[in-house]
Each structure stands twice: as C-alpha cells, then as structure tokens.
Design an enzyme around this catalytic site. Sequence first.
Site, mmCIF file in Angstrom:
data_model
loop_
_atom_site.group_PDB
_atom_site.id
_atom_site.type_symbol
_atom_site.label_atom_id
_atom_site.label_comp_id
_atom_site.label_asym_id
_atom_site.label_seq_id
_atom_site.Cartn_x
_atom_site.Cartn_y
_atom_site.Cartn_z
ATOM 1 N N ASP A 420 24.238 -81.621 76.297
ATOM 2 C CA ASP A 420 23.226 -81.406 75.291
ATOM 3 C C ASP A 420 23.569 -80.085 74.613
ATOM 4 O OD1 ASP A 420 20.766 -81.530 73.948
ATOM 5 O OD2 ASP A 420 19.915 -80.171 75.431
ATOM 6 N N THR A 422 21.055 -77.765 72.499
ATOM 7 C CA THR A 422 20.033 -76.731 72.528
ATOM 8 C C THR A 422 19.577 -76.478 73.950
ATOM 9 O OG1 THR A 422 19.318 -77.696 70.479
ATOM 10 C CG2 THR A 422 17.918 -75.992 71.433
ATOM 11 N N GLU A 692 8.541 -70.706 67.472
ATOM 12 C CA GLU A 692 7.200 -70.238 67.150
ATOM 13 C C GLU A 692 6.971 -68.851 67.738
ATOM 14 O OE1 GLU A 692 4.188 -72.962 68.352
ATOM 15 O OE2 GLU A 692 4.196 -73.858 66.350
ATOM 16 N N THR A 803 23.766 -84.311 70.696
ATOM 17 C CA THR A 803 22.659 -83.458 70.330
ATOM 18 C C THR A 803 21.763 -84.153 69.327
ATOM 19 O OG1 THR A 803 22.059 -81.374 69.310
ATOM 20 C CG2 THR A 803 24.117 -82.347 68.611
ATOM 21 N N GLY A 804 20.556 -83.696 69.293
ATOM 22 C CA GLY A 804 19.626 -84.221 68.314
ATOM 23 C C GLY A 804 19.666 -83.451 67.011
ATOM 24 N N ARG A 923 22.260 -85.974 65.888
ATOM 25 C CA ARG A 923 21.100 -86.794 65.588
ATOM 26 C C ARG A 923 20.946 -87.953 66.556
ATOM 27 N NH1 ARG A 923 18.219 -84.698 63.806
ATOM 28 N NH2 ARG A 923 18.059 -83.481 61.954
ATOM 29 N N LYS A 929 21.840 -91.252 73.787
ATOM 30 C CA LYS A 929 22.603 -90.397 74.699
ATOM 31 C C LYS A 929 22.946 -91.160 75.961
ATOM 32 C CE LYS A 929 20.738 -85.863 73.404
ATOM 33 N NZ LYS A 929 20.076 -84.675 73.905
ATOM 34 N N ASP A 949 18.960 -79.872 79.329
ATOM 35 C CA ASP A 949 17.849 -79.079 79.830
ATOM 36 C C ASP A 949 16.498 -79.659 79.471
ATOM 37 O OD1 ASP A 949 17.904 -78.523 77.105
ATOM 38 O OD2 ASP A 949 16.898 -76.612 77.439
ATOM 39 N N ASP A 953 16.996 -85.258 77.591
ATOM 40 C CA ASP A 953 18.264 -85.476 78.272
ATOM 41 C C ASP A 953 18.093 -86.237 79.585
ATOM 42 O OD1 ASP A 953 19.480 -83.802 76.332
ATOM 43 O OD2 ASP A 953 18.710 -82.080 77.422
#
Lengths: 1451, 315
Positions: A420, A422, A692, A803-804, A923, A929, A949, A953
Amino acid sequence: MARETGESGETKSAKVKKHKRRKSKKESKTRIVHANILYDHTKGGDNPNRHYANNKIKTTKYTLLSFLPKNLFEQFHRFANVYFVFIALLNFVPVVNAFQPELALAPVVFILSVTAIKDLWEDYRRHRSDKEINHMDCLVYCRTEKRYVEKYWKEVRVGDFIRLRCNELLPADVLLLSSSDPDRLCHIETATLDGETNLKQRQVVRSFYDLDCEFDPIKYNSVIECEKPNNDLNRFRGYIIHRSGRRDGLYKDNLLLRGCTIRNTEEAVGIVIYAGHETKAMLNNNGPRYKRSKLERQMNVDVFWCVIILLVMCLFSAIGHGLWMFQYGDKRPVFDVLSPEGTDLSPVVSAIYLFLTMIIVFQVLIPISLFVSIEIVKICQVYFIHQDMELYDEETDSHLQCRALNITEDLGQMQYIFSDKTGTLTENKMVFRRCTVAGVEYSHDANARRLAMYQEMDSEEEDCTSHGGTLPRRDSVISHQSGKVVLRSQSTKSHRRTGSRAEAKRASILSKHTAFSSPMEKDITPDPQLMDKVNECSSQMEFMRFHSQPLNQIPPDLCDVFDFFIALTICNTVVVSSPNQPRQKVRRYELKSPVKTIEDFIKRFTPSRLTSGSNSSSSSSLATNRSSSHKVGCSMLSSPSAESTLTKLHEEKRPEHDLQHAFSPVPPNFDKTKALAQDECELRYEAESPDEAALVYAARAYKCALVGRLPDQVTVELPHLGKLSFELLHTLGFDSTRKRMSVVVKHPLTEQITVYTKGADSVIMDLIRPATGATGIEDRLQDGVPETIASLRKAGLQIWVLTGDKQETAINIAYACKLLDPEEEIITLNAESQEACAALLENSLHYIQAKFLCNPRPDPQVARDYAGIHFSSPASSGHSSPFLVHRLGLVIDGRTLAYALDKSLEDKFLAVARSCRSVLCCRSTPLQKSMVVKLVRNKLKVMTLAIGDGANDVSMIQVADVGVGISGQEGMQAVMASDFALPRFRYLQKLLLVHGHWCYSRLANMILYFFYKNAMFVALIFWYQFYCGFSGSAMVDQWYLIFFNLMFSAFPQLITGTLDKDVSAETLQELPQLYMNGQNSEEYKPYMFWMNMIDAFYQSLICFFIPYFAYVDSDVDLFTWGTPITTLALFTILLHLGIETKTWTWMNWVSIGFSIALFFTVALCYNASCPTCFSPSNTYWTMQRLLGDPMFYLLCVVTPIAALLPRYFYRACQGTLFPNPVHVGRQLDTLPMDMRRIFLSQSQMKLGSLGSLFPPRAPFFPLCRPFQKDYRPRVKQTHMSSTKQKEKTISSPIPSKSMEMRDTPLSSKNSDNHITLNFRMQEKVQSCTQGADSTLSENLYFVKEPSSPITGTLPYTKDTPLSRTILESTGLEAPLSPTDLSQVGLLTSTPLLPQNETMQLTSPPRSCCLRQNLDDQDHSNQKSLLKQAEDVGHTQSTSCLQEHSHKTTFL
Amino acid sequence: MMASSYNAKDEDGHHPGSVGSGGPGAVKSKKPDNTAFKQQRLPAWQPILTAGTVLPAFFMIGLIFIPIGIGLLVTSNNIKEFEIDYTGVDMFSPCFNCSQNYSWNSTSACTCSVPFTLDQPFESNVFMYYGLSNFYQNHRRYVKSRDDSQLNGDKSSLLNPSKECEPYRTSDKKPIAPCGAIANSLFNDTLELFYIQPNGSRIAIDMVKTGIAWWTDKHVKFRNPGGNNNNLSHVFRETSKPVNWRKPVYELDPSDPDNNGFINEDFIVWMRTAALPTFRKLYRIIQKKKDNMTPTLPPGNYSLEVIYSILEKSA
C-alpha cells in the site's frame, strides 16, 4: 439482588428451558429488552430478559472435566497423532507386538501431553484474563437501595441500568439513555475495537434527550426492541416503545459498545442491551488464523514419501520373512517359536503378521517428534524476532508482533511484495508545508527548515546507530507535553542532544493517545510575512470592534487571510479535548438558538445569496463573495443578536510572544485553580484524518486556534479577539464522490451565513476558479523507504504498489521511493473499455517482445568472478518462466485494472506485468488489491506478501501468503488481519532479509535433518532383518529405540534449528542477493530429501556393518552388540548435525554434550536398575561391560568418522569448488570486521556499476542508453534535486505552471525523502492522463462561497450512508451507463513527466464518451453533477431538518 | 483472544486514574533487552569446510588410524584358533551316524569322537567355544520366549511363568522350569577333550566349567528359587522339565551345587541370546599349567569326544 435473581435463574433452569422454546419462536428476528428493575420482585421467574446471555465471559475452551476428552478429540484431528496411536495400540495385539505395549505408548503419550500442556496453559491464561475482566467493577442500579451500587462485570445482565463515569471501560453493549453532557452526548474511544484513537460521539436516545432532570431508572418503563446480536460494529437498529405507545428509532449512535472507553463525559447512564458473549466486541472476536507455510507443504510431501519408504521396507521384510519360513518347509526349527496357542503359522500368515510388526518397529521413520519440534522451533523463532532491537520502534514503543506463529519461514521465501502507499511507504503524517492566501504565496521557509531538520536528525542518528551501534533512535525528540514551546528553529543538534530519552519516551507515549499529533505535525513555524498579516488583521479587527466600526473596512487582503484561517480552523470534524487528566471536553461558552424552521433559515440566508452574484468585479480571488459579505456583515452587525455575540467575545488577552498561552482555553465555568492547571497544557485535536489535524495545527500556529467543537457550534480563539463561536448550521462530510467537505456556519461577527469548502485541487479548481487559499501538505516518506525498496529489489523481490491514490501522486511517490527509476521506461495503461484494455495489453506485450527480443542479449546470469571468490549465479530456476524482467515500469489505473483482471485478459495482464520490474496500480479499490494479489499468487505460483496499514488493505493482507500490517495511525484493522505487524515499513528489510532468511534456512535444514536422522536410525534395524530371518527383531533395545528421537537426539537439533545463522545479519542486509536462496527454495529442494535419504542409508550401512564385522562369529549377545550400534548411531547423528551447523555457540556445545551425557546416564541407570524387568529385552549390565571393552571405544572412533566422510567431503567440495552465494556470505563473515567492511563497500560499488554482485534478473539493455542520455539532463532541469533549491523556486510568488517537486532518485543519500505533492495554483489541473481524479486531499483548497443550496441545520450528521447512497444512485449512475462506445486507450511509454516523449502505440481518438465519466474533469459535467448531488443533499437535509424541528417542538 | 488483547491494553494505563498518575519512570517500555542471546549475537565459532581445512583433517585422521590398525593386526595375529566341525553331514565324518540316527526320543546318547592334531602349542588359557551356524537365536519370538523373574528365583514365577513362554509354559499341567523356547532348545552336547600321548594313552584334559558366564548373570540375574536351599529337587518338585530336556534343571550339574539349577553356567551362557545367526558360545576354559613351563595344549594328537544329542541338526 441481581446476584440473587441470577442464582434463582440458575436453579430454575429447567423452567427456563421450557420457556425457551416458546421464546425462541417469539423473538426470531428481534430482541426485546425490558428494564430489570421492573421484574426484581418476581425473582427472575418472569423476567423477560432472563434468556439473554449474562455478562460473564468465558473464552476458555475447556473445563476441568472436559479438558481431557475434548483436548484429545481435538488433537486427534491431526492425522499424525491418529497414526501414532494406531501404532501404539497395535502393540497390544500379541501376535504383532514388537515392544512392551506400555512402552510403545510412551512417545505418543509424551507428544500428546506436551501439546495438551501447551493447550492447558493457553487456556489457563484465557481463564485468568476472563476472570480479571469478569471481576471488574461497574455501577449498576439497584432497586431496593434506590441507587447505583458497585457490581462485578459478570453480574451485569441485559436490562440493567449502569452508570458510567469518565475513563471507564464499558462492560457491555449499552444503550445510552442519559449523559451529563449538556448536549446529551457521550464521547467514546474505540481503540480496543478498531484501534482508532480519535473520539467518537454517541447520542442519548432521542426520547430521553429532553429530560431536564437527572435520569431516574425507576421511572423508566419503556421496552426496547432491537436486532439480534450480530457482529457488525457499524450497525444497530431498533426502536424504543414508551408506555404511551410512542416509538423512537435507535441507531448505532445510541449504542456504546463493550470495550470502549468513556471519554470527555462525566457521567452517562444506559441500559444493557447485549451482554457477555452477545456483545458486538465479543462476536467480532476471532481466533488466530492457521496458515500452512510453503516449507511445511513441501515437508508434507516428503512425509508422504517417508510413509512410502516405510511401507516398502515393511513389505520387503514381510516377503523376506515369508520366504525364510518357506525354506524350512515342514521341518520347523526350534527357534521358530510357535504361536502361543501352539499352532503352526503358514509362511503367508506370518508374513502378514510380520508386516504389521515391522510397521511398529519402523515407526520411527515417520518422525513423530518432527511436528512438535517444528512448533517449538517456530515459537523460539518468533521469540527472537520479537526480541530484535532493530525491529523496535522507540517512537511508538512498539515492536514487531508475530500474530501468526507458524509461517515464520515463509518470510524467507517471498517473491512478490504488494504494498500500500499511504501510511505504509509514507508516514501518513500530514505536515503543513506552505500556503497561499488570495494568490499570495507564503513559503514558510522556517517551517521547511524545521522539517529538514527532522530529516537531518533522522539521518544523523541513523549514522550513529550504524557506526556506533546502540544509540537508540529518536532519542532526542523533545517533550511537547510540558507546554513550553521550544522553538524548533533554534534547537540545534546540541539542544536536541540534551533532551533526555525518558522525556522523549514520555512524550511519545503521551502523544500516542492522540492520533496525528507527533511534534512534527504539531509544531509549525509560522511564516513571518503571513504572521504579520495575521497580527495586523486581528489588531484591526479588535480596533474596529472597540470602536464598533463595521468590519468591512478591513483591507481585502487581510480579510482573505482572516477567512483563510477561519476556514482552516472550522472546516473539519476535529474534536477538541484537553489532555489534562480525564479527557475533559471543553465546555461550550454560549448556547445559541439554532435556526428554528426552514423558513427562518431560508430567510436568513437568501439575502447573501442574492447579493453574491452581484459584486464579483474584484480582481482578487475571493472578490466574488467578499464584497457581498461585507454588506450583509455590517447590516447584521447592528442587529441585537450580533451585538450579543460581540459582547460575549472573550475578553482575555494574552502576551503575544507566548504562543502556548494563547491557545489554552479558560472555560468560564472553571474555577481559578483548575484554570491554572489547564493553562499548563495544550488542547488536543482528535482528527479523523491526518490532513485535518495538520491544517488545524497550522492554523493554531497562527494563533487561530480551534478550542471547542459541538454539534452545532464551533469555537475559535483568535488573537486579540478572543473566542468566537460560530454557529454550525450544517456539515457535509468528506466523501469520495464529492471529494470535498463543506461546513455551513453563521459568522458570529457578521451574522452572515457562510459556506466553507475544503477539497482536493481537482474538484475545487473546477468548481470555483479563484479560491481563498491553498495549502500544501506534505506526507513524508517514512525513513529508509527508498533504501528498503532498493535492497528488497536487490533481493529479487518484485514490488508492486497498489494504492488508491491518483496516478500522478502515485507515480511521484514511486519515483521518490525509488520504486521507479528514471532510467526505466514506463508503460502506462489507461483504458476506457474492455476492448481498449485488451488492445493495450496486446500492444504492450508486443512492444516488450519487440523491444527486448531484438536485442537478444541474455539475462546476464553469468557466473562472475569477484575478488577471488567464485560466484555462481543463483540460477533463475525459481522463476521457471521464460519471462525475463526488464527495466520497465508499469502504471495502471483502477479502471483499466478492472478490465485487465477480467478472466479473458488476466493472462495477458500478467504477462505484461511480470516482465516489468515494478508495477504501480493506482486508484485501486480494496477488492481489486486483493484480486491482484490472488491472481499473482495463483497464476504465477509465487509467494506473495502484502503490506498495508489501513482498512482498505485488509482484504489484500488476508489473501496474501504473508500479510503484514503497519501499526500506523490508521487504526488496527490491518494489524488485526495481518500475520506480522510492523511499526515501520523499513523494518520489512530486516524482517525478510535477515529473519526470513534465517527462519527459512534453519527450519529447512532442521526438517531435512529430521528425515535423515530417522531414516538413518531405522535403516539400522532394517539391515538387521537380513540377519534375524526377517522376524522383526531389533538389536536396539526398545527403550533406546523409542526414546532416541524424543530424548537423546532432540536437543541439539532444536538448538541448531533455533540459533544457527548461516550468514550474519550484517552480511545478509548488505548483500540482499542472499535472499534469493530462500526464494528459490535452495535449502530444501526435493532432491535434497533423497540425497539425505541416500546419505542416511549409507551411514546406517557403515554403522551397522563395522560392528557386524567386529563381532561376527563371536559370542556376542543381542544387546551387547546392539548397544554399541545405538551409541555409534547417536555419535554419527550428532556429528552429522555438527557438520551442518554453521555457527557454534556455547549452546551448541552444551546441547551436544548434554545429549551424549544423557544417553550414557540413561543407559547406565537403565542397565543397572533391574535385572528382571523390561521383558522381552534385558540389557542388564550391558553398558557397564561395554565401557570396559576397548573394542567399544575403537568402534566409537572409527565408525562415525567413516560414516561421515562422504558428507564431510561433499560439504568441503561444495564450499571450495562450487560455492553458492550463501557460502560466499559465510566466508565474508569470517573476515575480520574492517576487512569485511572494505569488501562490502567494494561490492556495493560494484553493485552500483554492474547491477549487482550476483546478477539480478533485470538485464541491462543497451537500448536503454539513449533514454538515459537525453533523460538525465531533463531530470535535473525539471526537478530541483535538493531541498534548498526547492525552496528557492517556490518562493517566487505565483508559480505559473504546475510544479511537481520530488526528490530525484539521483540525489544523494543525505537529501531528504519527503515529497511535496503537486503544489499548484490557479491553474487548471493538468492531468497527464485522463480519468485521474483525486481523493486524497494533498492539496486542499478553501473556498468561501456564498451559501449555495447545500444548507440546512443538521446538528449531527446521522446516517450519512443513506444520503450517500442516494447521491450515488442519482448522481453517479446516469453518466456511467453508455460506456460501450468508448474505445480509448493511451499507452505512454515514458516516465510520467510531460517533457518526455510519449509513445502512442494505439491512439484512437479520445472519444466523447470520456466526458460521460464521473471521474472526468470536464467542467460542466462536474458542475451539473454537483448540482444534482447538492440537490439531493438539500432534500436530505431538509428532511432531517424536519425531524429536528419535531424534536424542538417536543421540548 | 480479543478478551486477552484488550486486557493487555488495560494494563497500558487506561485504567481510571492511572493516566497521568504514573511519572515517566512508571511507563514501562517494551524495548527488548540488548543481550547477546536475545539479539542472536552470541559469540560463535564458524567453521567453514573448504579443501584447506578438510584435507589436513583427513590427513590427521589417517595418521591416527595407522597405529590403531597396526595394533589390531598384531593382536589378531597373536590369537591362535583351531576349529573342528563335528556336524556329521559328511558321510565320512565320525559323527555321521549320530546325525542320521538322531531323534528326540532316543534315550541313549549317541557318542562320537573326532580326532585332530595340533601343530602349534597353545599357550596361556585356552577358551573352548561351541559354534552354531544359521541358528536364529535372535528370532523375535524366540528372544522373547523366557521369563526373567522365574530365572531370578522368583517363587511365584516359578509356579506361574510368564505368558511370554508360551507355548513352552506348561507341560503335563505343570509349569515348566525354566520355561520358554530358549531354555527348551538348550545346547546339550557334551564335549570332552583328550590328549593322545605318543604311546596311545588318552589323557583327559581338565576343563573349567565355571567363569564362562557374566559375573552379573551368575550372581544377580540368575538365581535358584529357595535361596540357599541345597535341595533343589525339592524346590523344583512342582515343576516339570522343558520338553526337550532329558533331565530336569536341578540335575544339570549335580556335582557342584553352585553350578546347578538356574545358575548353571552352560545354561546361563545359552540364555544370553546371540546377536547373529552364526555365533559361538564359550563352553569351557582350559587353564594354563601352573608350572608355566609346558604349554597349555602342547602340539600333538587329540581327540574330541562328543555326546551328540542335540539340535544343531535342526538348524
């Protein structure tokens, strides 16, 4: 009282059973919960809740009585155990028996009892923890005492009222009925359930919301009907029926789950709905997974072969016995004893009996203790992995966790890594980097320096640890809990060194309670320029307020700054808490009447909307709305309500220089001492996502601090102005379709209704060109990621990143972490349809073949001579495929991946993907995945490792052979699903290269040794059959035969299996190529089993025939001859282990010495103990006599040496003539330290120039050179290679073109690893590929727009899924429908940068269908979509609004 | 599992009141100990097998074995052995008749004498063995067919032998003593050696029949029932002799009470089952002359008198 009823309930269990049937019919779908106190007087008999599980938990498997049968039953599920018991029982049949039947049972009993003891211990631990949990205290309402009394958790029953205090653990699933919180909220922390440390709000059931007085259980007379217990943590439905007949809905927001902790709420009261094992937490409780490792699968094949060998040997003996009997004919010799009945057995029958006897005699061949030994060794391996200091992360005080105990050796055999991005490669620590406000860029140089310093610090300490050894990492992060601000810019090395380690640890431990709040994320050094503006702005505002001047006199740029920070502060869902002991929620300062009706609301907001369009002439970016806002603002300011707002502004002022004091809230309700204490510490921000938090911390650095958040109110503390409370009218949460979040607030100063929107660049830029401001947030790569990836790749691992993220981001990161190489070509696959995808794959396959086949330069798998050491390449036998891995990168997006994963295309996709060195799937959805992992695993038959993480995943982690979770900031789901949990990605290197290698080679060697050992021992007896008429007689005493495996030869192999290191950890890490040893299963190949068998038979021949010839034709008796043979076999076996042992520690010596001593001790004791026992064999005084016999000693010297000569010779030849890389590694290890370092550094240099010491599978193609040549300069042009350069370019006020900054892979090691992503301004996003959109908000654009139709007062966004589904159904599906027209495919065979040539193999015209994509960035389309979505949102919110109003009228 | 996991979390300090109360010292780190063992850094010897190390090792081993070999050779050359086959398969063999007429039921023993000549004198003590070939004393069922407690003088086992002795456990409804197949097939040839003087007269050579069994066998493992009761016939009165025996166990050596019954050494030697099908067992020891001047067996003609009874035919 509850106890009494509980007991009576038990005594009436018969009655209960009767009731149960009736009950079960009635509550087939739902559960009905009454309050227990209503039924107390009936002593439980009529209590409708009595059938529900009580809160006592019992996770133990056994009871005292059931342990033995149940455990045995479970153990007999293992086939081997059944087999051995069968053999032991066979001994009780007189015609067959070979040994004393009781003795034959011993090994099985031993093995079974070892396992049973292990199970018992585990169960006892469970029992103890159960007991501890069951005896925790909680307050339960007692009817007779009319108050809450303390009870144990186990006494809590469904229907009880319990009172919960702050920081208490919830004993059961409780429906929240009352809260001391004025908003009837209760905050809980769900870390024990999902690992998320941020607080979640729970709401009192609507009917009890309006109770003025304290909740009184006596008055409660409602009935709750809800769903049956299930394990869905995110779902709870039901309703409460009041006496009046009114029903109110219950949602998951009303339910407090067992195991959560109450935070920020002084007191809450609830009724227990589910208890004990029916709670959602317990229903989610799954046991550990059982996986079978590759090595074990391989081993099982050989166990099967052992069975075959056993049967062949038995059959041979049986036939031999039959023939032997036959040759005597009718004349029976005296030594052929008749059966006990005195009957004569025919040769055939006795052959059949003998077959069974031989199975018993040869049972040792099937290694009974192998399974137990493997388990023991694996537990030890897991222990050592746990203990590894280098896998310990001081920052989070966590070390590696092995959650699956039985696949450690798989770590050494990985071939593909799916990662993954991020949080796995990056830290998932979003750090505020810089911003622009109203077109002015603030470069935040100091902040950049600060970040660079973190980097430097890391690398420095890395140096320290690598050279000096044991300096702990991050030992000098200064505590930030003390409340004193340490100016980062000043803290030089010396300063950092002074920070004590304990302090740092404490800081990290404390900050663990709040996610996304590491010092790096929290301390932001403000930009002086912007700071000045902020100060100026606030002072002006203060001035105006005192002089009651309208606010519109503030200069527009200052107003922009003001708006920007307001947006940063309030446009989020961050919950504020104070760290001061219990997480005390910051009290609200004022209660404002919410908008009463929709008419009122529309009335209020219409003017601003009307004026919004009119004044849009300003040149600055926010001109559209600002002028209007001024107007409305001043008009509202005169109104009394606005005045009241102003008067309520906090008067406190703080010295400017003390940043920290400016943040500390002093709630008006607090008394002085408390306020003082409060002053000492800062607020905590509990954010759902790291970005955030980063923004809120950034705003705080500019003294614009968020100090409180309530469902309908946000409080901001501003410099000079003090606290401002914004009325929160509506929050539109972030979701992946809108890709932005918005808040609708009423400005307290202007009474103006304003929408603040925050979203990803692509979305916001399309919506409104000019934005208030933009922020750049950086997600740093984790330490050592590029190095780790490089070394894993050198180790022959294929690394795929799934990855997304959007394509650009992913590619940037891939470059930064050296997954992609600028020297590589990149094949980008973006297809819009199945056909296009097929064509693309076909083309790229052709392309690859054409490109690389016309240069038939073979994979340079040539043995190389390096510095006098011969290397034979690890022949690519592991990858038997004809595919070679080229220097190619493949980038594929989610949509194309979906097509490519189709059954018809998956083979082609794999063919393309496997020939690429690295694959990047952007994406991709969680399901994709896992599909990719499954595809690769099943089709290529390779070992796969998935690392991730986040919750997305989990599926991938579960599918892969080995799942690794990063225990990062995104909760625990990934860790819960994983087999191994790592604190950081870089630890993967040591885990795989060192521990994986060791575990694999240790276990492989141990298993092979086991097979050898047993075969060798059994063969001795087999040879003897030729001399005893195949009668099944054994010269080895039955005791030795049975305990040989369990006692005499067990320990050394366990020690070697646990501790042996073929190559040292340093060498393994410095020469990752050694990992290929495990990938290609070179320690345990099928032929090795047979080699070992042959060696075993040879050795046993030697061990048999040397004593044979020594004693032939003598008066030696059976056991006087057999005992030396046993001794010799033991010596030979131990010496054999010695040859196979690579590192001899004192433990090896001790274990071997112990084994020999044990054998002689046991033999001497046994031979002296009893002259008449142990029938049929009687070895009385044998060993004692042997020890006085010189022949015995002679045999002990000669035989093992003769037996081991071939193996010794073979090993020596192997080490000298054809060493494999592991041998080279071992030879390197023997060099002195400094020599080795020189050697390795040389080899590293060579690795750099030659590709590798051992040629990797990636060939070096001359064709790539032209690419390289014209590529490199460009790299230098377009990418500022070092940080400093970056800063310079950035400081130009308005970057005109999209700037992509990243670390060039060419930059040296000390350059930082972080990346700033796509910092763009006022520029339409130029995506290099179509279909790229962005969910991850690396860039957040703040828009202040006049209230658009998305408004409504929804104090608490409940049931967002509902609105989301509507959004999808209306907004999404329409544009997606006619996709069959699109035939678009674009293949860019370049690195992504725009300057690079684009190879378009197929370039069908970009069809218009593209536009119909939601993901497309078409303007109008997006807008219309948005409109639709917003309309839906509007209707949704109005409906909610009605509900809300209903509520207020009820009040 | 879950239960235990969140129990573990509790210990981390989530208990009410424990947050903040513990100072920095109270926070327990999970950091692993930095010990050589736990970090797998134990000092170790790493032998690497290469030609350089292996060849000297081979050479050393060879050197060590040379003296051993020489010693063995010299020792074995010093041992003189003389072997006589009296099976009587050969027509012209003196024992041919015995081997042909042999039957279990014949009451009269068949005797034959085998003459032989020693060319070399036999010095020191001479050990006389009898050997059997293809006699599978190591057969699994044969080996088991005995009762050690009976042989150890256990009274109850004497009258109630172990089941292992079947089918040689009882005869005529009386327990067999000693029971079992091994005892039943006792080698009961009698061998006597005569020196034939040049004048033709035969001198019987003294042969010691004790000291041929293991000391522990004679004194620990084998014991007559009834302890020191010399009246063995009384002790064994309720037992019957093994089927194949001509005389009961208490008449094995009536001349010497210390060599009679179960502790008869010929019997003990036989009971120690041989490892291989071709074996020899010590029969007698001819002790060297006291004067030390004449050899134990001077060269000359001898005659071996065999009371041929036995079982070797059956092998």
